[in-house]
Write a protein that holds these residues in place. Structure first.
Motif, PDB file in Angstrom:
ATOM      1  N   GLN A   1       0.649  -1.274   0.065  1.00 59.08           N
ATOM      2  CA  GLN A   1      -0.014   0.002  -0.017  1.00 59.08           C
ATOM      3  C   GLN A   1       0.727   1.343  -0.139  1.00 59.08           C
ATOM      4  O   GLN A   1       0.755   2.011   1.018  1.00 59.08           O
ATOM      5  CB  GLN A   1      -0.989  -0.088   1.155  1.00 59.08           C
ATOM      6  N   THR A   2       1.698   1.638  -1.116  1.00 63.36           N
ATOM      7  CA  THR A   2       2.404   2.589  -1.127  1.00 63.36           C
ATOM      8  C   THR A   2       1.640   3.624  -2.185  1.00 63.36           C
ATOM      9  O   THR A   2       0.942   3.115  -2.907  1.00 63.36           O
ATOM     10  CB  THR A   2       3.718   2.384  -1.890  1.00 63.36           C
ATOM     11  N   ASP A   3       1.829   4.821  -2.069  1.00 63.43           N
ATOM     12  CA  ASP A   3       1.106   5.695  -2.993  1.00 63.43           C
ATOM     13  C   ASP A   3       1.863   5.506  -4.295  1.00 63.43           C
ATOM     14  O   ASP A   3       3.011   5.650  -4.292  1.00 63.43           O
ATOM     15  CB  ASP A   3       1.048   7.271  -2.329  1.00 63.43           C
TER      16      ASP A   3
ATOM     17  N   GLU B   1      -0.553  10.956 -14.716  1.00 61.07           N
ATOM     18  CA  GLU B   1       0.816  10.647 -14.225  1.00 61.07           C
ATOM     19  C   GLU B   1       1.150  11.674 -13.039  1.00 61.07           C
ATOM     20  O   GLU B   1       2.011  11.368 -12.244  1.00 61.07           O
ATOM     21  CB  GLU B   1       1.834  10.970 -15.383  1.00 61.07           C
ATOM     22  N   SER B   2       0.506  12.918 -12.872  1.00 66.14           N
ATOM     23  CA  SER B   2       1.006  13.810 -11.761  1.00 66.14           C
ATOM     24  C   SER B   2       0.023  13.678 -10.714  1.00 66.14           C
ATOM     25  O   SER B   2       0.058  14.357  -9.732  1.00 66.14           O
ATOM     26  CB  SER B   2       0.752  15.299 -12.277  1.00 66.14           C
ATOM     27  N   LEU B   3      -1.002  12.810 -10.896  1.00 67.67           N
ATOM     28  CA  LEU B   3      -2.174  12.680  -9.656  1.00 67.67           C
ATOM     29  C   LEU B   3      -1.692  11.282  -8.872  1.00 67.67           C
ATOM     30  O   LEU B   3      -1.672  10.417  -9.368  1.00 67.67           O
ATOM     31  CB  LEU B   3      -3.426  12.556 -10.327  1.00 67.67           C
ATOM     32  N   SER B   4      -1.790  11.612  -7.632  1.00 65.92           N
ATOM     33  CA  SER B   4      -1.865  10.484  -6.467  1.00 65.92           C
ATOM     34  C   SER B   4      -2.934   9.592  -6.668  1.00 65.92           C
ATOM     35  O   SER B   4      -4.110  10.307  -6.376  1.00 65.92           O
ATOM     36  CB  SER B   4      -1.560  11.041  -5.153  1.00 65.92           C
ATOM     37  N   LEU B   5      -2.930   8.317  -6.776  1.00 72.64           N
ATOM     38  CA  LEU B   5      -3.915   7.331  -6.452  1.00 72.64           C
ATOM     39  C   LEU B   5      -4.707   7.639  -5.177  1.00 72.64           C
ATOM     40  O   LEU B   5      -5.986   7.540  -5.119  1.00 72.64           O
ATOM     41  CB  LEU B   5      -3.516   5.974  -6.696  1.00 72.64           C
ATOM     42  N   ARG B   6      -3.880   7.671  -4.114  1.00 75.26           N
ATOM     43  CA  ARG B   6      -4.507   7.854  -2.676  1.00 75.26           C
ATOM     44  C   ARG B   6      -5.483   8.988  -2.724  1.00 75.26           C
ATOM     45  O   ARG B   6      -6.316   9.223  -1.905  1.00 75.26           O
ATOM     46  CB  ARG B   6      -3.338   7.864  -1.687  1.00 75.26           C
TER      47      ARG B   6
ATOM     48  N   PRO C   1      -8.833  10.478 -20.516  1.00 76.82           N
ATOM     49  CA  PRO C   1      -9.917  11.309 -20.663  1.00 76.82           C
ATOM     50  C   PRO C   1     -10.723  11.806 -19.603  1.00 76.82           C
ATOM     51  O   PRO C   1     -10.986  12.763 -19.398  1.00 76.82           O
ATOM     52  CB  PRO C   1     -10.680  10.677 -21.834  1.00 76.82           C
ATOM     53  N   LEU C   2     -11.026  10.723 -18.683  1.00 76.52           N
ATOM     54  CA  LEU C   2     -11.815  10.828 -17.474  1.00 76.52           C
ATOM     55  C   LEU C   2     -11.208  11.740 -16.410  1.00 76.52           C
ATOM     56  O   LEU C   2     -11.840  12.702 -15.952  1.00 76.52           O
ATOM     57  CB  LEU C   2     -12.186   9.514 -16.844  1.00 76.52           C
ATOM     58  N   VAL C   3      -9.831  11.475 -16.242  1.00 74.42           N
ATOM     59  CA  VAL C   3      -9.027  12.216 -15.135  1.00 74.42           C
ATOM     60  C   VAL C   3      -9.032  13.935 -15.804  1.00 74.42           C
ATOM     61  O   VAL C   3      -8.968  14.706 -15.008  1.00 74.42           O
ATOM     62  CB  VAL C   3      -7.955  11.655 -14.761  1.00 74.42           C
TER      63      VAL C   3
END
Length: 88
Positions: free
Chosen positions: A10-12, A45-50, A34-36
């Motif tokens: 569970q790493t970001d 690429e620049s957004l954190s999943l967490r 496209p959704l993001v």
């Protein structure tokens, strides 16, 4: 093939990395990006999943698969709704 991919610690990680790892580059290019871009106006690429989709991280942790996790959660919700809406 997503259910067969082992989960990671569970790493970001970036949203793009997660989608690429779980679903492949095509899913990233045709659906996630496209959704993001429409929701956040940024590259995955620049957004954190967490920070953006923590529920996906939780589904992977609990069920080992996003697809299985969504199906399990949907099944519980349908059964619960059936009990609540039965008025006869």
């Amino acid at each position: 093939m997503e259910p067969l991919i082992p989960s990671r610690p569970q790493t970001d990680e970036s949203l793009a990395s997660f989608v690429r790892r779980r679903f492949g580059q095509e899913m990233l290019d045709w659906m996630a990006q496209p959704l993001v871009a429409g929701i956040y106006g940024a590259s995955p690429e620049s957004l954190s999943l967490r920070s953006t989709f923590p529920q996906f991280l939780e589904l992977e942790r609990v069920y080992g698969s996003i697809v299985f996790g969504l199906r399990k959660k949907r099944g519980r919700r349908v059964r619960r709704a059936a009990r609540v809406t039965a008025f006869l």
